[in-house]
Design a protein around this motif. Structure first.
Motif, mmCIF file in Angstrom:
data_model
loop_
_atom_site.group_PDB
_atom_site.id
_atom_site.type_symbol
_atom_site.label_atom_id
_atom_site.label_comp_id
_atom_site.label_asym_id
_atom_site.label_seq_id
_atom_site.Cartn_x
_atom_site.Cartn_y
_atom_site.Cartn_z
ATOM 1 N N PHE A 24 0.836 -1.198 0.000
ATOM 2 C CA PHE A 24 0.000 0.000 0.000
ATOM 3 C C PHE A 24 0.868 1.244 0.000
ATOM 4 N N VAL A 25 0.238 2.380 -0.255
ATOM 5 C CA VAL A 25 0.927 3.666 -0.254
ATOM 6 C C VAL A 25 0.746 4.291 1.125
ATOM 7 N N LYS A 26 1.867 4.623 1.761
ATOM 8 C CA LYS A 26 1.827 5.244 3.076
ATOM 9 C C LYS A 26 1.382 6.700 2.972
ATOM 10 N N LYS A 27 1.120 7.299 4.099
ATOM 11 C CA LYS A 27 0.646 8.676 4.143
ATOM 12 C C LYS A 27 1.657 9.647 3.544
ATOM 13 N N ASP A 28 2.958 9.326 3.668
ATOM 14 C CA ASP A 28 3.986 10.204 3.106
ATOM 15 C C ASP A 28 4.209 9.974 1.608
ATOM 16 N N GLY A 29 3.479 9.024 1.000
ATOM 17 C CA GLY A 29 3.573 8.778 -0.433
ATOM 18 C C GLY A 29 4.473 7.624 -0.825
ATOM 19 N N SER A 30 5.188 7.043 0.121
ATOM 20 C CA SER A 30 6.085 5.932 -0.204
ATOM 21 C C SER A 30 5.306 4.609 -0.211
ATOM 22 N N LEU A 31 5.826 3.657 -0.946
ATOM 23 C CA LEU A 31 5.205 2.347 -1.063
ATOM 24 C C LEU A 31 5.705 1.441 0.055
ATOM 25 N N ARG A 32 4.804 0.694 0.670
ATOM 26 C CA ARG A 32 5.182 -0.172 1.781
ATOM 27 C C ARG A 32 4.659 -1.578 1.542
ATOM 28 N N LYS A 33 5.518 -2.563 1.777
ATOM 29 C CA LYS A 33 5.128 -3.967 1.743
ATOM 30 C C LYS A 33 5.137 -4.472 3.172
ATOM 31 N N MET A 34 4.097 -5.218 3.532
ATOM 32 C CA MET A 34 3.967 -5.655 4.912
ATOM 33 C C MET A 34 3.430 -7.086 4.965
ATOM 34 N N VAL A 35 3.971 -7.866 5.877
ATOM 35 C CA VAL A 35 3.427 -9.179 6.209
ATOM 36 C C VAL A 35 2.756 -8.996 7.564
ATOM 37 N N ALA A 36 1.454 -9.285 7.614
ATOM 38 C CA ALA A 36 0.691 -8.938 8.813
ATOM 39 C C ALA A 36 -0.390 -9.977 9.072
ATOM 40 N N ARG A 37 -1.095 -9.759 10.173
ATOM 41 C CA ARG A 37 -2.267 -10.580 10.480
ATOM 42 C C ARG A 37 -3.229 -9.787 11.350
ATOM 43 N N LEU A 38 -4.469 -10.188 11.327
ATOM 44 C CA LEU A 38 -5.514 -9.576 12.144
ATOM 45 C C LEU A 38 -5.716 -10.392 13.412
ATOM 46 N N GLY A 39 -6.340 -9.796 14.398
ATOM 47 C CA GLY A 39 -6.769 -10.530 15.577
ATOM 48 C C GLY A 39 -5.716 -10.803 16.630
ATOM 49 N N VAL A 40 -4.552 -10.171 16.560
ATOM 50 C CA VAL A 40 -3.523 -10.375 17.579
ATOM 51 C C VAL A 40 -3.857 -9.520 18.794
ATOM 52 N N ALA A 41 -3.913 -10.143 19.967
ATOM 53 C CA ALA A 41 -4.255 -9.413 21.192
ATOM 54 C C ALA A 41 -3.077 -9.288 22.138
ATOM 55 N N LYS A 42 -1.919 -9.798 21.746
ATOM 56 C CA LYS A 42 -0.737 -9.735 22.587
ATOM 57 C C LYS A 42 -0.175 -8.315 22.594
ATOM 58 N N ASN A 43 0.405 -7.907 23.683
ATOM 59 C CA ASN A 43 1.062 -6.602 23.848
ATOM 60 C C ASN A 43 0.120 -5.412 23.757
ATOM 61 N N LEU A 44 -1.167 -5.601 23.979
ATOM 62 C CA LEU A 44 -2.081 -4.466 24.000
ATOM 63 C C LEU A 44 -1.876 -3.689 25.294
ATOM 64 N N LYS A 45 -1.863 -2.373 25.181
ATOM 65 C CA LYS A 45 -1.626 -1.541 26.354
ATOM 66 C C LYS A 45 -2.822 -0.675 26.714
ATOM 67 N N GLY A 46 -3.933 -0.838 26.021
ATOM 68 C CA GLY A 46 -5.148 -0.118 26.375
ATOM 69 C C GLY A 46 -5.270 1.253 25.760
ATOM 70 N N GLY A 47 -4.605 1.508 24.660
ATOM 71 C CA GLY A 47 -4.715 2.802 23.989
ATOM 72 C C GLY A 47 -5.974 2.907 23.167
ATOM 73 N N LYS A 48 -6.101 3.993 22.464
ATOM 74 C CA LYS A 48 -7.268 4.251 21.637
ATOM 75 C C LYS A 48 -7.008 3.731 20.219
ATOM 76 N N ASN A 49 -7.970 3.039 19.654
ATOM 77 C CA ASN A 49 -7.851 2.514 18.302
ATOM 78 C C ASN A 49 -8.417 3.540 17.324
ATOM 79 N N GLY A 50 -7.608 3.989 16.376
ATOM 80 C CA GLY A 50 -8.042 5.005 15.423
ATOM 81 C C GLY A 50 -8.810 4.451 14.250
ATOM 82 N N ALA A 51 -8.945 3.140 14.142
ATOM 83 C CA ALA A 51 -9.645 2.528 13.016
ATOM 84 C C ALA A 51 -11.153 2.560 13.246
ATOM 85 N N SER A 52 -11.885 2.852 12.179
ATOM 86 C CA SER A 52 -13.345 2.808 12.234
ATOM 87 C C SER A 52 -13.874 2.579 10.827
#
Length: 89
Positions: A24-52
């Motif tokens: 995907f294209v990052k906010k600064d315009g550069s291209l980023r490749k990422m290996v990721a996954r959904l649903g990981v609950a490890k290392n959560l610190k209780g912050g606010k999630n900006g996704a909606s």
């Protein structure tokens, strides 16, 4: 294989927490490749999630950086799920 931007969220949810890669294209315009996954609950610190549903952002766990990142679905170019590469149009 091509997929619409509308269907990309359904495609990500269908992974059920399995690893996928994306480009995907990052906010600064550069291209980023990422290996990721959904649903990981490890290392959560209780912050606010900006996704909606209003801003097309998805919170994922970046496997290489070992941290949480946001993917903007409106700038997503490709996604590879279960060995199948989808081009987002």
């Amino acid at each position: 294989m091509q997929v619409s931007r509308y269907k990309t969220m359904e495609l990500l949810k269908a992974t059920h927490g399995k690893i996928f890669s994306c480009e995907f294209v990052k906010k600064d315009g550069s291209l980023r490749k990422m290996v990721a996954r959904l649903g990981v609950a490890k290392n959560l610190k209780g912050g606010k999630n900006g996704a909606s549903d209003n801003n097309a952002l998805v919170t994922v766990y970046d496997m290489a950086a070992k941290g949480y990142r946001m993917i903007n679905l409106s700038t997503l170019r490709t996604i590879k799920v279960a060995g199948v590469t989808y081009e987002v149009v």
